[in-house]
Write a protein that holds these residues in place. Structure first.
Motif, PDB file in Angstrom:
ATOM      1  N   ILE A  31       0.841  -1.208   0.000  1.00  0.00           N
ATOM      2  CA  ILE A  31       0.000   0.000   0.000  1.00  0.00           C
ATOM      3  C   ILE A  31       0.875   1.256   0.000  1.00  0.00           C
ATOM      4  O   ILE A  31       0.595   2.220  -0.718  1.00  0.00           O
ATOM      5  CB  ILE A  31      -0.975   0.008   1.207  1.00  0.00           C
ATOM      6  CG1 ILE A  31      -1.868  -1.242   1.174  1.00  0.00           C
ATOM      7  CG2 ILE A  31      -1.796   1.288   1.245  1.00  0.00           C
ATOM      8  CD1 ILE A  31      -2.809  -1.350   0.010  1.00  0.00           C
ATOM      9  N   CYS A  32       1.952   1.255   0.791  1.00  0.00           N
ATOM     10  CA  CYS A  32       2.814   2.445   0.816  1.00  0.00           C
ATOM     11  C   CYS A  32       3.370   2.712  -0.572  1.00  0.00           C
ATOM     12  O   CYS A  32       3.427   3.856  -1.012  1.00  0.00           O
ATOM     13  CB  CYS A  32       3.938   2.288   1.840  1.00  0.00           C
ATOM     14  SG  CYS A  32       3.321   2.445   3.527  1.00  0.00           S
ATOM     15  N   SER A  33       3.748   1.652  -1.278  1.00  0.00           N
ATOM     16  CA  SER A  33       4.326   1.916  -2.596  1.00  0.00           C
ATOM     17  C   SER A  33       3.233   2.349  -3.580  1.00  0.00           C
ATOM     18  O   SER A  33       3.495   3.134  -4.477  1.00  0.00           O
ATOM     19  CB  SER A  33       5.171   0.742  -3.081  1.00  0.00           C
ATOM     20  OG  SER A  33       4.406  -0.111  -3.862  1.00  0.00           O
ATOM     21  N   ARG A  34       1.993   1.912  -3.361  1.00  0.00           N
ATOM     22  CA  ARG A  34       0.895   2.409  -4.209  1.00  0.00           C
ATOM     23  C   ARG A  34       0.723   3.919  -4.082  1.00  0.00           C
ATOM     24  O   ARG A  34       0.259   4.587  -4.987  1.00  0.00           O
ATOM     25  CB  ARG A  34      -0.424   1.757  -3.779  1.00  0.00           C
ATOM     26  CG  ARG A  34      -0.808   0.630  -4.677  1.00  0.00           C
ATOM     27  CD  ARG A  34      -2.151   0.069  -4.289  1.00  0.00           C
ATOM     28  NE  ARG A  34      -2.142  -1.352  -4.551  1.00  0.00           N
ATOM     29  CZ  ARG A  34      -3.055  -2.204  -4.146  1.00  0.00           C
ATOM     30  NH1 ARG A  34      -4.067  -1.765  -3.421  1.00  0.00           N
ATOM     31  NH2 ARG A  34      -2.959  -3.474  -4.433  1.00  0.00           N
ATOM     32  N   ASP A 141      -3.186  15.759   4.393  1.00  0.00           N
ATOM     33  CA  ASP A 141      -3.808  15.076   5.535  1.00  0.00           C
ATOM     34  C   ASP A 141      -4.664  13.918   5.029  1.00  0.00           C
ATOM     35  O   ASP A 141      -4.618  12.798   5.552  1.00  0.00           O
ATOM     36  CB  ASP A 141      -4.715  16.030   6.338  1.00  0.00           C
ATOM     37  CG  ASP A 141      -4.019  17.311   6.765  1.00  0.00           C
ATOM     38  OD1 ASP A 141      -3.177  17.817   5.997  1.00  0.00           O
ATOM     39  OD2 ASP A 141      -4.312  17.807   7.857  1.00  0.00           O
ATOM     40  N   ALA A 142      -5.453  14.228   3.980  1.00  0.00           N
ATOM     41  CA  ALA A 142      -6.367  13.203   3.449  1.00  0.00           C
ATOM     42  C   ALA A 142      -5.581  12.037   2.861  1.00  0.00           C
ATOM     43  O   ALA A 142      -5.977  10.874   3.007  1.00  0.00           O
ATOM     44  CB  ALA A 142      -7.286  13.816   2.397  1.00  0.00           C
ATOM     45  N   ALA A 146      -5.868   8.288   4.054  1.00  0.00           N
ATOM     46  CA  ALA A 146      -6.253   7.299   3.036  1.00  0.00           C
ATOM     47  C   ALA A 146      -5.312   6.089   3.062  1.00  0.00           C
ATOM     48  O   ALA A 146      -5.744   4.948   2.868  1.00  0.00           O
ATOM     49  CB  ALA A 146      -6.278   7.931   1.651  1.00  0.00           C
ATOM     50  N   ILE A 147      -4.018   6.339   3.324  1.00  0.00           N
ATOM     51  CA  ILE A 147      -3.078   5.199   3.397  1.00  0.00           C
ATOM     52  C   ILE A 147      -3.504   4.275   4.540  1.00  0.00           C
ATOM     53  O   ILE A 147      -3.582   3.051   4.379  1.00  0.00           O
ATOM     54  CB  ILE A 147      -1.628   5.688   3.638  1.00  0.00           C
ATOM     55  CG1 ILE A 147      -1.164   6.557   2.463  1.00  0.00           C
ATOM     56  CG2 ILE A 147      -0.682   4.499   3.831  1.00  0.00           C
ATOM     57  CD1 ILE A 147       0.215   7.167   2.665  1.00  0.00           C
ATOM     58  N   LEU A 247     -13.614  10.394  -0.424  1.00  0.00           N
ATOM     59  CA  LEU A 247     -12.994   9.062  -0.470  1.00  0.00           C
ATOM     60  C   LEU A 247     -13.869   7.984   0.197  1.00  0.00           C
ATOM     61  O   LEU A 247     -13.443   6.835   0.310  1.00  0.00           O
ATOM     62  CB  LEU A 247     -11.627   9.099   0.236  1.00  0.00           C
ATOM     63  CG  LEU A 247     -10.535   9.932  -0.439  1.00  0.00           C
ATOM     64  CD1 LEU A 247      -9.319  10.078   0.474  1.00  0.00           C
ATOM     65  CD2 LEU A 247     -10.120   9.282  -1.760  1.00  0.00           C
ATOM     66  N   ASN A 248     -15.046   8.407   0.678  1.00  0.00           N
ATOM     67  CA  ASN A 248     -15.927   7.477   1.412  1.00  0.00           C
ATOM     68  C   ASN A 248     -15.251   6.847   2.615  1.00  0.00           C
ATOM     69  O   ASN A 248     -15.419   5.650   2.883  1.00  0.00           O
ATOM     70  CB  ASN A 248     -16.434   6.364   0.495  1.00  0.00           C
ATOM     71  CG  ASN A 248     -17.406   6.906  -0.527  1.00  0.00           C
ATOM     72  OD1 ASN A 248     -18.233   7.759  -0.190  1.00  0.00           O
ATOM     73  ND2 ASN A 248     -17.275   6.460  -1.760  1.00  0.00           N
ATOM     74  N   ILE A 249     -14.449   7.629   3.323  1.00  0.00           N
ATOM     75  CA  ILE A 249     -13.833   7.130   4.558  1.00  0.00           C
ATOM     76  C   ILE A 249     -14.667   7.669   5.722  1.00  0.00           C
ATOM     77  O   ILE A 249     -14.697   8.878   5.959  1.00  0.00           O
ATOM     78  CB  ILE A 249     -12.364   7.595   4.685  1.00  0.00           C
ATOM     79  CG1 ILE A 249     -11.548   7.108   3.488  1.00  0.00           C
ATOM     80  CG2 ILE A 249     -11.756   7.119   6.012  1.00  0.00           C
ATOM     81  CD1 ILE A 249     -10.096   7.579   3.469  1.00  0.00           C
ATOM     82  N   PRO A 250     -15.396   6.794   6.424  1.00  0.00           N
ATOM     83  CA  PRO A 250     -16.256   7.288   7.497  1.00  0.00           C
ATOM     84  C   PRO A 250     -15.439   7.768   8.693  1.00  0.00           C
ATOM     85  O   PRO A 250     -14.387   7.196   8.993  1.00  0.00           O
ATOM     86  CB  PRO A 250     -17.091   6.061   7.890  1.00  0.00           C
ATOM     87  CG  PRO A 250     -16.353   4.887   7.355  1.00  0.00           C
ATOM     88  CD  PRO A 250     -15.445   5.343   6.258  1.00  0.00           C
ATOM     89  N   PHE A 251     -15.896   8.832   9.363  1.00  0.00           N
ATOM     90  CA  PHE A 251     -15.162   9.340  10.533  1.00  0.00           C
ATOM     91  C   PHE A 251     -16.132   9.938  11.541  1.00  0.00           C
ATOM     92  O   PHE A 251     -17.278  10.255  11.214  1.00  0.00           O
ATOM     93  CB  PHE A 251     -14.125  10.387  10.106  1.00  0.00           C
ATOM     94  CG  PHE A 251     -14.719  11.587   9.418  1.00  0.00           C
ATOM     95  CD1 PHE A 251     -15.137  12.694  10.147  1.00  0.00           C
ATOM     96  CD2 PHE A 251     -14.873  11.598   8.033  1.00  0.00           C
ATOM     97  CE1 PHE A 251     -15.693  13.793   9.504  1.00  0.00           C
ATOM     98  CE2 PHE A 251     -15.435  12.692   7.374  1.00  0.00           C
ATOM     99  CZ  PHE A 251     -15.845  13.798   8.120  1.00  0.00           C
ATOM    100  N   THR A 252     -15.659  10.068  12.771  1.00  0.00           N
ATOM    101  CA  THR A 252     -16.419  10.708  13.831  1.00  0.00           C
ATOM    102  C   THR A 252     -15.565  11.846  14.363  1.00  0.00           C
ATOM    103  O   THR A 252     -14.376  11.636  14.642  1.00  0.00           O
ATOM    104  CB  THR A 252     -16.625   9.698  14.999  1.00  0.00           C
ATOM    105  OG1 THR A 252     -17.119   8.496  14.439  1.00  0.00           O
ATOM    106  CG2 THR A 252     -17.564  10.214  16.049  1.00  0.00           C
ATOM    107  N   ILE A 253     -16.151  13.020  14.516  1.00  0.00           N
ATOM    108  CA  ILE A 253     -15.389  14.114  15.123  1.00  0.00           C
ATOM    109  C   ILE A 253     -15.380  13.878  16.633  1.00  0.00           C
ATOM    110  O   ILE A 253     -16.429  13.684  17.241  1.00  0.00           O
ATOM    111  CB  ILE A 253     -16.044  15.487  14.835  1.00  0.00           C
ATOM    112  CG1 ILE A 253     -16.204  15.708  13.333  1.00  0.00           C
ATOM    113  CG2 ILE A 253     -15.248  16.609  15.509  1.00  0.00           C
ATOM    114  CD1 ILE A 253     -14.961  16.087  12.603  1.00  0.00           C
ATOM    115  N   ASN A 254     -14.193  13.859  17.197  1.00  0.00           N
ATOM    116  CA  ASN A 254     -14.065  13.657  18.641  1.00  0.00           C
ATOM    117  C   ASN A 254     -13.242  14.811  19.208  1.00  0.00           C
ATOM    118  O   ASN A 254     -12.027  14.819  19.144  1.00  0.00           O
ATOM    119  CB  ASN A 254     -13.379  12.305  18.894  1.00  0.00           C
ATOM    120  CG  ASN A 254     -13.118  12.057  20.367  1.00  0.00           C
ATOM    121  OD1 ASN A 254     -13.386  12.921  21.200  1.00  0.00           O
ATOM    122  ND2 ASN A 254     -12.594  10.887  20.688  1.00  0.00           N
TER     123      ASN A 254
END
Ligand code: HAM
Length: 418
Positions: A31-34, A141-142, A146-147, A247-254
């Motif tokens: 993944i890192c090399s991607r 940041d994104a 994403a990685i 990116l459809n990455i779900p998150f919660t603000i904390n």
């Protein structure tokens, strides 16, 4: 005499488990090399002042958890308790910023913290992580988050991991917020634990991530850092969220997420999972736009994360792994050893993983061993085969076997495995 044991909080990684480690390492590298990240390897020992100046004089890591000693020449040395500081040191020392305006790095390796050992918490543990130096923009940041998401997905963990996201603003924002938080907390000071009372003086933001229920109750109506964001802080944080949505990455603000290391500013995040127990942070990271300068380099924005490999493996522990052995070579005639060596050598040179028996065991026990090894095929060489130049190939899954000429072995294996 007592046998010698490993040190508390460390562990031997035995052959059954190294497969799982290698699998995780392969995923991380892939993944890192991607994403175009390149590997950096830094020493395990560093000067102690590297960590006190970056992680922070008053953090748990620096005050309680480091393995530090005085070297023979009087220099204070430390086993690295984290890798961001080491990577930043290396970045400055080798002037990597001059090679390219953006440096994208990843790493894997052991770290040391003298914490109380428990499930998911060790004194020697391992992290993989990424660091990107050079961009202050939210897309960086994104990209970093994403990685993490791609690695979690590839490990089959994205469904059980929650992304907690926060921004702790810029230096000015934190200065104002610190004042407001202290004002809010001062009437409750006597009800706070000894640790929190100390933090009140030195770093009151750390009180926000308290585990004590009483303190959490007190903090319920505490001022929120988001109310102290500058326009730039707010805009940056909004853009990060927009990109995560893209990116459809779900998150919660904390808003209580502050992280335990001093070098952070702006975006901070953690992926947690309840399936691994009370030590639930799979990985954590954030921006550190002032770190390189604090360590004597130029003003240089940066962001990264690190993940606990033991915790990843705990979460992945239910997953089954295929054996890496293709062929178990069963030899029934001690006179045939040189034939066995010739054939196994040919097989290995053609890319097959082959196990042979070197204990001169019976057919029955070699077959049992073959099944235990997870090999897909057994190749059997007995007296008859030896005298006729033939060999038996047995598929260990369905039990079907056939006799072929030894000369045809490689061709036959290739037709079976393609
Ligand atoms: P950290 O939150 O101290 O951050 O550690 C990152 C991860 O390492 C944790 O989420 C956890 O999975 C694992 N970890 C930490 N301590 C232990 C332990 N005693 N036993 C087992 N696993 C542990 C950092 O280290 C930062 N350098 C992360 C970073 C990189 N921030 C920016 N770039």
């Amino acid at each position: 005499m007592n046998t010698i044991q490993n040190i508390k909080g460390t562990q031997d990684i035995l052959p059954l488990d190294t497969k799982k480690w290698q699998n995780l390492e392969t995923i991380v590298r892939k993944i890192c090399s991607r994403f175009g990240y390149e590997e950096i390897r830094t020493p395990i020992i560093e000067q102690t002042r590297l960590f006190s100046r970056s992680v922070g004089e008053d953090t748990d890591i620096v005050t309680k958890e480091m393995y530090t000693w005085e070297d023979r020449d009087g220099t204070s040395l430390t086993l690295r308790p984290e890798l961001t500081a080491s990577v930043a040191r290396s970045f400055i020392q080798h002037n990597l910023g001059a090679q390219s305006p953006i440096q994208r790095l990843f790493y894997m390796g052991p770290l040391f913290r003298r914490e109380r050992p428990q499930k998911g918490r060790q004194r020697q543990f391992h992290q993989f992580g990424v660091e990107a130096f050079g961009s202050e923009n939210p897309e960086q940041d994104a990209e970093i988050i994403a990685i993490a998401w791609h690695i979690l997905s590839e490990c089959g963990l994205s469904d059980i991991a929650t992304l907690n996201l926060n921004s702790i603003g810029c230096l000015n924002c934190r200065k104002e917020y610190r004042k407001a938080l202290k004002e809010y907390l001062s009437p409750h000071l006597q009800q706070l634990s000894e640790t929190s009372q100390k933090r009140f003086e030195i770093n009151p933001l750390r009180i926000l991530d308290t585990k004590s229920e009483n303190e959490q109750r007190i903090l319920k109506d505490a001022p929120l850092i988001s109310n102290f964001f500058t326009a730039k802080d707010q805009e940056h944080f909004n853009s990060v969220q927009d990109l995560l949505n893209t990116l459809n990455i779900p998150f919660t603000i904390n808003e209580k997420l502050v992280r335990g290391l001093d070098y952070y500013s702006s975006t901070v995040f953690e992926f947690t999972s309840s399936v691994i127990g009370s030590q639930d942070a799979l990985l954590g990271g954030g921006r550190y736009d002032n770190l390189v300068k604090a360590l004597g380099g130029k003003q240089m924005p940066g962001i990264g994360f690190a993940a606990g490999m033991e915790r990843f493996l705990l979460a992945m522990s239910e997953q089954a792994f295929e054996s890496s052995i293709d062929i178990y070579f069963i030899n029934l005639d001690h006179e045939a050893i040189s034939t066995v060596f010739t054939l196994t050598d040919k097989l290995r040179k053609n890319g097959y993983s082959v196990l042979t028996d070197t204990l001169r065991r019976s057919m029955k026990s070699q077959l049992r061993d073959a099944n235990r090894s997870g090999a897909k095929y057994a190749i059997i060489l007995g007296d008859t085969e030896l005298s006729t130049g033939t060999i038996i190939i047995k598929n260990l899954n369905d039990g079907i076997q056939e006799t072929i000429q030894q000369n045809d072995l490689i061709n036959k294996m290739q037709s079976l495995t393609n």
